[in-house]
Enzyme design. Structure first.
Site, PDB file in Angstrom:
ATOM      1  N   ASN A 213      10.340 -12.242 -10.359  1.00 11.80           N
ATOM      2  CA  ASN A 213      10.201 -11.017 -11.159  1.00 11.80           C
ATOM      3  C   ASN A 213      11.079 -11.053 -12.398  1.00 11.80           C
ATOM      4  O   ASN A 213      10.699 -10.549 -13.464  1.00 11.80           O
ATOM      5  CB  ASN A 213      10.533  -9.781 -10.306  1.00 11.80           C
ATOM      6  N   LEU A 266       3.556 -13.366 -22.194  1.00 13.75           N
ATOM      7  CA  LEU A 266       4.117 -13.834 -23.476  1.00 13.75           C
ATOM      8  C   LEU A 266       3.338 -13.176 -24.598  1.00 13.75           C
ATOM      9  O   LEU A 266       2.549 -13.831 -25.297  1.00 13.75           O
ATOM     10  CB  LEU A 266       4.019 -15.362 -23.560  1.00 13.75           C
ATOM     11  N   CYS A 276       9.012  -2.327  -9.760  1.00 13.30           N
ATOM     12  CA  CYS A 276       9.568  -3.621  -9.339  1.00 13.30           C
ATOM     13  C   CYS A 276      10.395  -4.318 -10.413  1.00 13.30           C
ATOM     14  O   CYS A 276      11.579  -4.595 -10.207  1.00 13.30           O
ATOM     15  CB  CYS A 276       8.439  -4.536  -8.900  1.00 13.30           C
TER      16      CYS A 276
HETATM   17  C1  UGA Z   1       5.295  -7.134 -10.333  1.00 12.86           C
HETATM   18  C2  UGA Z   1       4.997  -8.637 -10.261  1.00 12.86           C
HETATM   19  O1  UGA Z   1       4.045  -8.980 -11.245  1.00 12.86           O
HETATM   20  C3  UGA Z   1       4.466  -9.010  -8.882  1.00 12.86           C
HETATM   21  O2  UGA Z   1       4.275 -10.418  -8.810  1.00 12.86           O
HETATM   22  C4  UGA Z   1       5.477  -8.559  -7.807  1.00 12.86           C
HETATM   23  O3  UGA Z   1       5.049  -8.856  -6.503  1.00 12.86           O
HETATM   24  C5  UGA Z   1       5.687  -7.062  -7.943  1.00 12.86           C
HETATM   25  O4  UGA Z   1       6.187  -6.770  -9.268  1.00 12.86           O
HETATM   26  C6  UGA Z   1       6.687  -6.619  -6.901  1.00 12.86           C
HETATM   27  O5  UGA Z   1       7.836  -7.045  -6.948  1.00 12.86           O
HETATM   28  O6  UGA Z   1       6.302  -5.909  -5.962  1.00 12.86           O
HETATM   29  P1  UGA Z   1       3.788  -5.002 -10.834  1.00 12.86           P
HETATM   30  O7  UGA Z   1       5.033  -4.188 -10.830  1.00 12.86           O
HETATM   31  O8  UGA Z   1       2.589  -4.487 -10.147  1.00 12.86           O
HETATM   32  O9  UGA Z   1       4.071  -6.446 -10.191  1.00 12.86           O
HETATM   33  O10 UGA Z   1       3.437  -5.188 -12.333  1.00 12.86           O
HETATM   34  P2  UGA Z   1       3.103  -6.253 -13.478  1.00 12.86           P
HETATM   35  O11 UGA Z   1       1.662  -6.392 -13.607  1.00 12.86           O
HETATM   36  O12 UGA Z   1       3.903  -7.491 -13.363  1.00 12.86           O
HETATM   37  O13 UGA Z   1       3.639  -5.398 -14.717  1.00 12.86           O
HETATM   38  C7  UGA Z   1       5.003  -4.995 -14.807  1.00 12.86           C
HETATM   39  C8  UGA Z   1       5.296  -4.418 -16.166  1.00 12.86           C
HETATM   40  O14 UGA Z   1       5.202  -5.401 -17.154  1.00 12.86           O
HETATM   41  C9  UGA Z   1       4.333  -3.314 -16.597  1.00 12.86           C
HETATM   42  O15 UGA Z   1       5.035  -2.300 -17.271  1.00 12.86           O
HETATM   43  C10 UGA Z   1       3.389  -3.993 -17.522  1.00 12.86           C
HETATM   44  O16 UGA Z   1       2.813  -3.130 -18.465  1.00 12.86           O
HETATM   45  C11 UGA Z   1       4.310  -4.994 -18.174  1.00 12.86           C
HETATM   46  N1  UGA Z   1       3.552  -6.145 -18.618  1.00 12.86           N
HETATM   47  C12 UGA Z   1       2.850  -6.864 -17.707  1.00 12.86           C
HETATM   48  C13 UGA Z   1       3.553  -6.471 -19.944  1.00 12.86           C
HETATM   49  O17 UGA Z   1       4.212  -5.821 -20.779  1.00 12.86           O
HETATM   50  N2  UGA Z   1       2.850  -7.544 -20.341  1.00 12.86           N
HETATM   51  C14 UGA Z   1       2.150  -8.289 -19.457  1.00 12.86           C
HETATM   52  O18 UGA Z   1       1.499  -9.269 -19.875  1.00 12.86           O
HETATM   53  C15 UGA Z   1       2.138  -7.942 -18.120  1.00 12.86           C
END
Ligand code: UGA
Length: 441
Positions: A213, A266, A276
């Site tokens: 993470n 990226l 998370c």
């Molecule tokens: C995250 C991890 O991606 C999972 O692999 C992990 O299991 C999970 O936490 C956990 O620890 O339970 P999640 O919180 O559902 O999952 O969300 P993400 O899709 O990773 O997004 C997290 C944040 O990053 C969001 O605010 C999203 O908008 C942002 N983000 C995500 C970006 O700014 N750019 C991206 O390309 C992807």
């Protein structure tokens, strides 16, 4: 196997339902009777695609049941999974009180249990927790030692919005154990999964979760750092810069047809939120300090994230001037697309900043029902009408595919701030003022 999952939050309920659908006999335990009732009625208490259907079929065929009586639920089980919350304080320190309380109860059960049983830590805990906190509690309360019962660590890697598919087709399964009972139980539990299985120590299993993470958060903050720099340079466009970066053969296959999924992280945006990434980076950062191994990198990742919405608000003010009395529509309230979860959402941070500056705010989100003290709009038409700007804060398909030309016509001033780079903007085709992250204006 007979599995008792303790804690029916996001991780516990998805894990329980998925294990039941794979043929295990699962009982989900929660202190909260309303959550137990909801599970017995196959109604998840949060939104997650595919979960309700899964619960329905498992409750119907009897493979999943629910209870608030932990001692009763533990009877006859082969495995107990601790999946309770590990909330963190502002400084990042993790509150282990739920984990400790459950470990004590399982220890009490183990005292009189003569059958093989393995305790699995599924909750996200910092390294040393299983060895120095959970194991001593279990051993003290049961009067037995690890070896007499099994103890393992099995972190989860589920993304909100795709948790069920992530569970069913995992990238990897991480199993931390130091005794044979745990090894056998965990391997039987995940028999049949076609993915790498990483078998390691408790500490490594715990650290793999945080490192994964933290890497995602690091990539997001790095991209936002570059986006902010590009926003200051006439002619620069971070989106285009990242296209050039993604083309590196280590991120995209040399034939150019398969981009590594990680490249989505990226890309400049509005920072990371959710339950998370922010919590885990803070926790690892705090833990590193306690180990006298302070991480300059994680400090920076958090600082960049904390500043991001202030930078975006400043950009909005550069476009609109003083926002006092201006109407701004926020498209998207959740922390990401496809969920109703607003924890640490960038949109809410922006709303707070703009409200404090005197802007009038309208909000839209297809899944989030709360209005957060703003005017709630049922569709984008209502959101755009008479607004001075619409800010897109989540990459929802509905926002990507909307007819922004038509919507802009009803706006007071047709300004669209695309915080997630979802609109394929074309100057010749679009008749509104378009602003996006990572681009000077
Ligand atoms: C995250 C991890 O991606 C999972 O692999 C992990 O299991 C999970 O936490 C956990 O620890 O339970 P999640 O919180 O559902 O999952 O969300 P993400 O899709 O990773 O997004 C997290 C944040 O990053 C969001 O605010 C999203 O908008 C942002 N983000 C995500 C970006 O700014 N750019 C991206 O390309 C992807």
């Amino acid at each position: 196997m007979k599995v008792c999952v303790i804690g029916s939050g996001y991780v516990g309920l998805v894990t329980g339902a998925c294990l039941a659908s794979m043929g295990h006999d699962v009982v989900c335990v929660d202190k909260d009777p309303s959550k137990v009732d909801a599970m017995l009625n196959a109604k998840p208490h949060f939104y997650e695609p595919k979960l309700e259907e899964l619960l329905k079929s498992c409750v119907k065929d009897g493979s999943l049941t629910a209870s608030s009586d932990l001692q009763e639920a533990l009877k006859g089980s082969d495995i107990s999974m601790i999946a309770v919350g590990t909330p963190s304080a502002d400084d990042g320190s993790v509150d282990l009180s739920f984990v400790k309380a459950v470990a004590e109860e399982i220890g009490t059960f183990l005292k009189t249990n003569d059958d093989p049983h393995t305790v699995v830590v599924k909750s996200t805990v910092v390294p040393t927790t299983t060895q120095d906190v959970v194991k001593p509690i279990l051993e003290k309360t049961s009067g037995k030692s690890v070896g007499d019962f099994g103890l393992g660590v099995n972190p989860e890697f589920l993304r909100e919005g795709s948790a069920v598919s992530d569970f069913m087709t995992p990238d990897r399964i991480v199993l931390g154990y130091e005794d044979e009972t745990a090894q056998q139980a965990l391997k039987s539990l995940y028999e049949g999964f076609d993915c790498p299985i990483i078998e390691t120590s408790y500490a490594n299993a715990e650290l793999i979760k945080y490192t994964t993470n933290s890497l995602l958060a690091t990539m997001i903050s790095f991209s936002n750092d570059i986006a902010y720099l590009a926003e200051q340079i006439e002619g620069a466009d971070e989106g285009m810069v990242m296209q050039g970066v993604h083309a590196d053969r280590r991120l995209t296959s040399i034939t150019g047809d398969s981009k590594a999924e990680i490249t989505t992280y990226l890309k400049g945006g509005l920072g990371f939120g959710g339950s998370c990434l922010p919590k885990d980076v803070k926790a690892l950062n705090y833990f590193a300090k306690t180990q006298k191994a302070e991480s300059e990198m994680l400090n920076a990742v958090l600082n960049v994230n904390a500043k991001r919405m202030q930078q975006v608000a400043a950009n909005i003010e550069r476009i609109l001037g003083n926002v006092k009395g201006k109407t701004i529509g926020i498209a998207g309230l959740a922390f990401k697309a496809g969920t109703d979860d607003v924890r640490e959402s960038s949109a809410l941070k922006l709303i707070e900043i703009l409200k404090a500056k005197g802007a009038t705010l309208k909000v839209h989100d297809g899944l989030v029902k709360d209005d957060f003290g703003c005017e709630r709009c049922d569709d984008l038409k209502a959101l755009a009408k008479d607004s001075d700007m619409v800010v897109i804060t989540t990459p929802e398909a509905d926002y990507k595919n909307a007819d922004w030309n038509a919507l802009a016509k009803s706006m007071n001033t047709p300004n669209i701030y695309d915080g997630r780079g979802v609109i394929a903007y074309d100057e010749a085709e679009h008749s509104f003022h378009y602003f996006t992250v990572g681009k000077a204006f």
